[in-house]
Design an enzyme around this catalytic site. Structure first.
Site, short mmCIF file in Angstrom:
data_model
loop_
_atom_site.label_atom_id
_atom_site.label_comp_id
_atom_site.label_asym_id
_atom_site.label_seq_id
_atom_site.Cartn_x
_atom_site.Cartn_y
_atom_site.Cartn_z
N CYS A 34 -34.67 66.53 5.47
CA CYS A 34 -34.47 65.08 5.56
C CYS A 34 -34.77 64.58 6.98
CB CYS A 34 -33.09 64.69 5.06
SG CYS A 34 -32.92 62.92 4.73
N HIS A 71 -33.41 66.64 -0.50
CA HIS A 71 -32.27 67.52 -0.23
C HIS A 71 -32.24 68.67 -1.22
CE1 HIS A 71 -30.26 65.09 2.80
NE2 HIS A 71 -30.79 64.05 2.18
N GLU A 79 -30.32 71.09 -1.22
CA GLU A 79 -28.94 71.50 -1.46
C GLU A 79 -28.25 70.56 -2.45
OE1 GLU A 79 -30.16 70.05 1.12
OE2 GLU A 79 -28.79 68.47 1.81
#
Lengths: 232, 209
Positions: free
Chosen positions: B82, B190, B192
């Protein structure tokens, strides 16, 4: 169209109410939230509805566990009133925090949180009820009318830097009779994402909501539980 | 030989989410918020969330800038997430006078309502698509363009096709969703927060040789 599971937590369980009233036990948070990704859910909004201090600590433990096992964006809400509360949840792995009631008491809080954490992590939850033809924002688990028109509140929150708004129709909540698209007029001028909730009933709503530029996503609770859990 | 992985805490990121993902994958790593010896690590992960200017300021304040530069100058594996990816560019419209690593000499720009017919920030799951670069043996190894990654940002990057590993479309507007400059990778999304598909990014990154 973002699809968000809104899970209410009381003590150690996910529960569900109807029109923000009553409590029906649904089950263990991890077991239920594990089913989200494979069943068309993009994000999770976990709300604490236990009002006690013990409940708050317990809720943090649940959030910590969820964040370590579920790799979807997680918004945490329910009784968040301070910068410290937000810090606590971010350090546990939450992506966003959601606020409602406190914003009517502490007029500087929203700006302050946005300044500290960035708009992208701050969500405003609006519990909306139509009274005499006008939509009002309610607080305290939809018990008290703030007398603020939803339309105006959306505008104020956007100006103060809220990253997005979750707009729930209280009287449609839990009934699975369809989302209340009337609310689109309350947020049609908004430039930030607005998520509609209350009453989601499946594919029909998913098709209908795409016709509204006002909405960028929806929340579901009852529909998800009834469709994807064995025994309700 | 054991792989040495370092996760950098810029204090403006969702570091816990990345830790959770790596823990889940049973990937062992170290974590630091200040200067480190680039020689000691083979893989470096730099997550970043929020304001680009604050991120760059923190990197400087925490004495991370030099260490990161040293690592970048070596041929080792880097992953910016990001704002961490935006930091790999020259600078950002979000904050003048705060400069990135300039691995790609372009500015990070703000989404404009005049060019896209959607809300800003861009939030949600979107597909990542190939451009010129092959995906095998990269962080997108075994991806097939059906995967949807989670994005949340108001500023975007446009990289030359030499470096653009994937492209994403938001309401008819194309932007760069991931980059590859040799062994250095950046992802705007992202991993994650993108479910099991997202976790594959970390697995692929650690598997790079």
């Amino acid at each position: 169209m973002r699809k968000i599971l809104k899970a209410d937590i009381k003590d150690n369980y996910i529960i569900k109410s109807v029109m923000y009233d009553g409590v029906k036990k649904i089950g263990d948070p991890i077991n239920i939230l594990r089913k989200t990704e494979k069943n068309n859910i993009d994000e999770i909004f976990i709300s604490n509805i236990t009002g006690t201090l013990y409940g708050y600590d317990n809720f943090k433990k649940i959030i910590s566990k969820v964040c370590s096992k579920i790799f979807l964006p997680i918004t945490v809400g329910g009784g968040i009133t301070s910068l410290k509360d937000c810090e606590d949840f971010f350090s546990l792995g939450a992506d966003k925090v959601s606020l409602n009631s406190v914003l009517f008491e502490n007029k500087r809080l929203l700006e302050n949180l946005v300044k500290n954490f960035g708009s992208q992590s701050i969500t405003v939850l609006i519990q909306a009820k139509k009274i005499n033809g006008k939509w009002y924002a309610f607080k305290d688990m939809a018990r008290h009318n703030t007398k603020m028109l939803v339309k105006d509140w959306v505008h104020i929150c956007e100006n103060e830097g809220a990253g997005e708004i979750i707009l729930v129709s209280v009287d449609d909540d839990g009934l699975m009779k369809g989302l209340n698209f009337d609310l689109h007029l309350q947020c049609e001028k908004s430039n930030i994402p607005v998520i509609l909730g209350g009453g989601f009933n499946g594919e029909k709503d998913l098709t209908k909501i795409k016709n509204y530029k006002s909405f960028d996503g929806l929340t579901t609770s009852s529909y998800f539980y009834s469709k994807y859990l064995e025994e309700i | 030989m054991k792989k040495k992985i370092l996760l950098l805490d810029s204090k403006i990121s969702n570091i816990k989410s990345v830790c959770n993902a790596l823990d889940y994958l049973k990937i062992q790593y170290s974590i630091t918020d200040s200067e480190f010896n680039a020689k000691n690590y083979d893989y470096l992960i730099l997550p970043g969330v929020g304001h680009y200017g604050k991120f760059v300021q923190n990197i400087k304040k925490q004495n991370l800038h030099k260490s990161i530069k040293n690592f970048i100058d070596s041929d080792k594996f880097f992953l910016g997430i990001c704002v961490g990816m935006q930091f790999m560019f020259h600078s950002s419209e979000e904050s003048e006078n705060n400069f990135g690593l300039n691995l790609i000499n372009e500015r990070v720009k703000k989404f404009q309502y005049s060019k896209i017919t959607g809300k800003i920030p861009l939030i949600g799951k979107y597909k990542i698509k190939k451009n010129n670069l092959d995906w095998s043996k990269t962080i997108l190894n075994n991806f097939n363009e059906s995967e949807q990654m989670y994005f949340l940002h108001s500023y975007y990057c446009l990289a030359d096709k030499r470096y653009e590993l994937s492209q994403t479309t938001y309401n008819n507007f194309n932007f760069t969703s991931s980059i590859k400059i040799g062994n250095k990778y950046g992802v705007q999304f992202h991993p994650e927060k993108s479910g099991m598909d997202g976790l594959k990014i970390f697995e692929n990154f650690i598997a790079l040789k």
